[in-house]
Scaffold this active site. Structure first.
Site, PDB file in Angstrom:
ATOM      1  N   TYR A 157      -9.836  -1.071   2.812  1.00 46.19           N
ATOM      2  CA  TYR A 157      -9.208  -1.031   4.265  1.00 46.19           C
ATOM      3  C   TYR A 157      -9.247   0.557   4.673  1.00 46.19           C
ATOM      4  CZ  TYR A 157      -8.768  -5.528   5.845  1.00 46.19           C
ATOM      5  OH  TYR A 157      -8.970  -6.818   6.568  1.00 46.19           O
TER       6      TYR A 157
ATOM      7  N   ASP B 278       0.693  -1.173   0.074  1.00 46.37           N
ATOM      8  CA  ASP B 278      -0.074   0.048  -0.062  1.00 46.37           C
ATOM      9  C   ASP B 278       0.966   1.357  -0.166  1.00 46.37           C
ATOM     10  OD1 ASP B 278      -2.398  -1.027  -0.058  1.00 46.37           O
ATOM     11  OD2 ASP B 278      -2.593  -1.630   2.174  1.00 46.37           O
TER      12      ASP B 278
END
Length: 627
Positions: free
Chosen positions: A378, A294
């Site tokens: 998320y 990420d």
């Protein structure tokens, strides 16, 4: 207002004026055309020795690193520029270096690409789905045994059905189907369709009052500081109690802490989360490739939330804006990106003495410096805590929506009827550039050892402490071991405390598993940092990211595994400690439709850094606040 002229420190936070000035420089150099986009923008910090010596680059010499991508040709460049000139530039070799991060411009065109592909449309038709109601999720491709993908800019895309505009499509994965997409050519390379899987019909609309149900009868909690907060912030410099540090922010790491000191004694020159990886465990033909970096693949902090009082932060809050660059290189301000406040944290120390009648209690509090960023399904919160007793803690909070599939089974939990959530991990790499009482440090592995019953241990109650100095980079690649209470002491061999021992700080790991994928897997090669809980390297300014500078479609071996091949001494040197920590997530039904926060992190505690309890000077709580 902070300008180029009145900026006071080489590590000050990036300003909108600087972002605009760098863009003008690149434009004047002919590096920005109609099809060139920014994929990465971050401050290029001066060498540590220069900053510690009080020098570093002046205001107009401050440098920034920019990764440029021509979305029409796929060519890309790694550029360092100041606000007045280009310092360096090189063209990136994707087959060797990896690809630049994936950007919003590319996310935005993915549905048009898919809906122009006959095989994708045929797959949707076979499932009775209208393409207009399918939301595409393009995800980083990784590197696998596909020779035709080498050097090309690829993503892999799933589809999710959306029943209506306010419907959360994560509840409706279109399983058994994935598309491989060439972003530069803007075409679908291949569609893998392993057969029709029923699309789950459960609702994921956690924000629907009908789903939430009647609210609980909870009375408000008010946190007030009638006399104001105890910390001050000036041009990014934070002072609180005996603590003194600087804050920074960039789109790859998010919040960074600099020059952390307690009572004017340095502890850590720079602390950040320098990478994270989320590897998934489902080996199905459409899912085996799922793993996301990420930080390095998506620059996740560019999406940081603007925090809200009463929701994200509670109490007497100081917010700080952050500045990043958008795809076109223009400054984008994230209001309230960083939250700072104090929290009561229970009892700090206490004793009621049977002999003297003494009864003393002091309350602990901590300074909280945090930010939150959503990335896809998320949401991650990063909370740095500084405590009155010299402790430093990082807590990472994972929440949001678990990634879903339509195939619960051996590698996924059934979290709602017919809805699966594949098993996965969240593994973070903290980069801790330590300066414990000075720049020369070393690391010792300290653990408990049982002593066999026998001479000198007649009754078998003895255990001792084992201490092993990690002398070279080849030695300093270690696993956590909670069964042995294993910790790592970062010590200064040049400084001793009143007892004649080396001063130090101890890193307490949580002891959770590191990367669970096979050692010969693609992800183990690309995320080698996640295979060990601890790495120690000699400080080198350009070694900032544990999986390498360019993570997207990097073939592996970059970053830490490459650097430690030099096998440099780390005993009494200028060192960087890298700590892998995280969560292994077997999702629960209780994680649906939105996941309660799960926690992970680590603690740095003084160990011989002080001669006694450093929090004896904390005053007792005023009588008006005690009952």
């Amino acid at each position: 207002m902070t300008t180029l002229e009145n900026r006071t420190h080489a590590l000050a936070m990036t300003s909108a004026e600087e972002v605009a000035a760098v863009r003008r420089v690149l434009l004047d150099e002919g590096l920005l055309t109609e099809t060139v986009r920014y994929t990465f923008f971050t401050p290029e910090e001066p060498p540590k020795a220069d900053v510690l010596a009080g020098s570093g680059w002046s205001a107009t010499e401050r440098r920034f690193r920019v990764i440029l991508l021509d979305i029409a040709t796929g060519r890309s460049w790694d550029v360092v520029a100041s606000t007045t000139a280009v310092v360096s530039r090189r063209e990136i070799e994707p087959a060797v270096d990896g690809q630049p991060p994936i950007i919003d411009t590319e996310f935005e065109m993915i549905e048009d690409i898919l809906n122009g592909a006959p095989d994708w449309l045929a797959a949707l038709q076979s499932r009775g789905l209208d393409p207009a109601a399918v939301r595409a999720v393009p995800l980083s491709a990784g590197v696998y045994d596909y020779p035709d993908e080498v050097g090309r800019r690829i993503v892999r895309a799933f589809g999710f059905h959306q029943d209506h505009e306010q419907d959360h499509p994560w509840a409706h994965p279109i399983d058994g189907l994935v598309a491989y997409v060439d972003l530069t050519a803007r075409r679908v390379d291949r569609v893998i369709d392993t057969g029709v899987v029923p699309v789950p019909a459960t609702t994921g609309n956690f924000d629907d009052p009908a789903v939430q149900g009647p609210p609980l009868d909870l009375k408000p909690i008010e946190i007030t500081q009638p006399e104001g907060r105890s910390f001050t912030v000036e041009d990014g410099r934070v002072r609180w109690g005996r603590w003194d540090l600087r804050i920074g922010f960039n789109e790859r790491e998010g919040l960074t802490l600099h020059q952390i000191a307690f009572d004017s004694r340095p502890i850590c020159y720079r602390a950040s989360v320098a990478e994270m990886v989320v590897p998934y465990a489902d080996p199905a033909p459409v899912r085996f490739w799922q793993n996301y970096f990420d930080c390095g693949e998506y620059m996740f902090a560019r999406y940081a939330d603007s925090l809200q009082l009463g929701c994200d932060c509670l109490g007497d809050i100081l917010y700080t804006d952050a500045v990043v660059a958008d795809d076109l290189g223009n400054p984008r301000v994230i209001p309230n990106a960083i939250c700072m406040h104090e929290e009561d944290y229970g009892v700090l120390w206490k004793h009621s003495d049977m002999f003297t009648g003494s009864r003393e209690t002091r309350r602990q509090r901590r300074l909280v410096i945090s930010f939150f960023t959503p990335i896809g399904n998320y949401d991650y919160g990063f909370y740095w805590y500084l405590y009155l007793d010299g402790t430093i803690e990082l807590e990472c909070k994972a929440t949001g929506i678990v990634f879903t599939s339509g195939t619960p089974g051996e590698y996924a939990t059934e979290i709602a009827p017919g809805l699966g959530a594949p098993f996965h991990q969240h593994l973070f790499s903290a980069r801790l550039d330590m300066t414990v009482d000075g720049p020369r440090n070393a690391v010792e592995e300290v653990e408990a050892r049982r002593v066999p019953m026998g001479e000198g241990n007649r009754y078998g109650n003895a255990f001792r402490r084992s201490v092993t100095r990690l002398s070279r980079e080849s030695d300093a690649q270690r696993d956590a071991d909670a069964a042995r209470a294993r910790v790592w002491h970062i010590v200064n061999p040049d400084k001793t405390n009143a007892l004649g021992h080396e001063v130090g700080y101890v890193l307490h790991p949580t002891g959770q598993p590191t990367l669970l994928a096979d050692a010969d897997s693609s992800i183990a090669g690309r995320a080698a940092f996640a295979t060990k809980a601890l790495w120690v390297t000699r400080y080198t300014p350009e070694q900032r990211y544990p999986a390498g500078d360019l993570v997207n479609q990097n073939p592996g071996g970059a970053g830490l595994p490459a650097w430690v091949q030099a096998d440099r001494s780390v005993d009494g040197e200028d060192i960087v400690v890298w700590h892998t920590f995280g969560l292994t997530h077997f999702p629960r039904p209780e994680d649906w439709p939105v996941m309660p926060v799960d926690y992970t992190g680590f603690v740095l505690k003084p160990a011989g850094f002080f001669d006694r309890n450093p929090a004896l000077d904390v005053p007792p709580t005023a009588a008006k606040h005690c009952h």
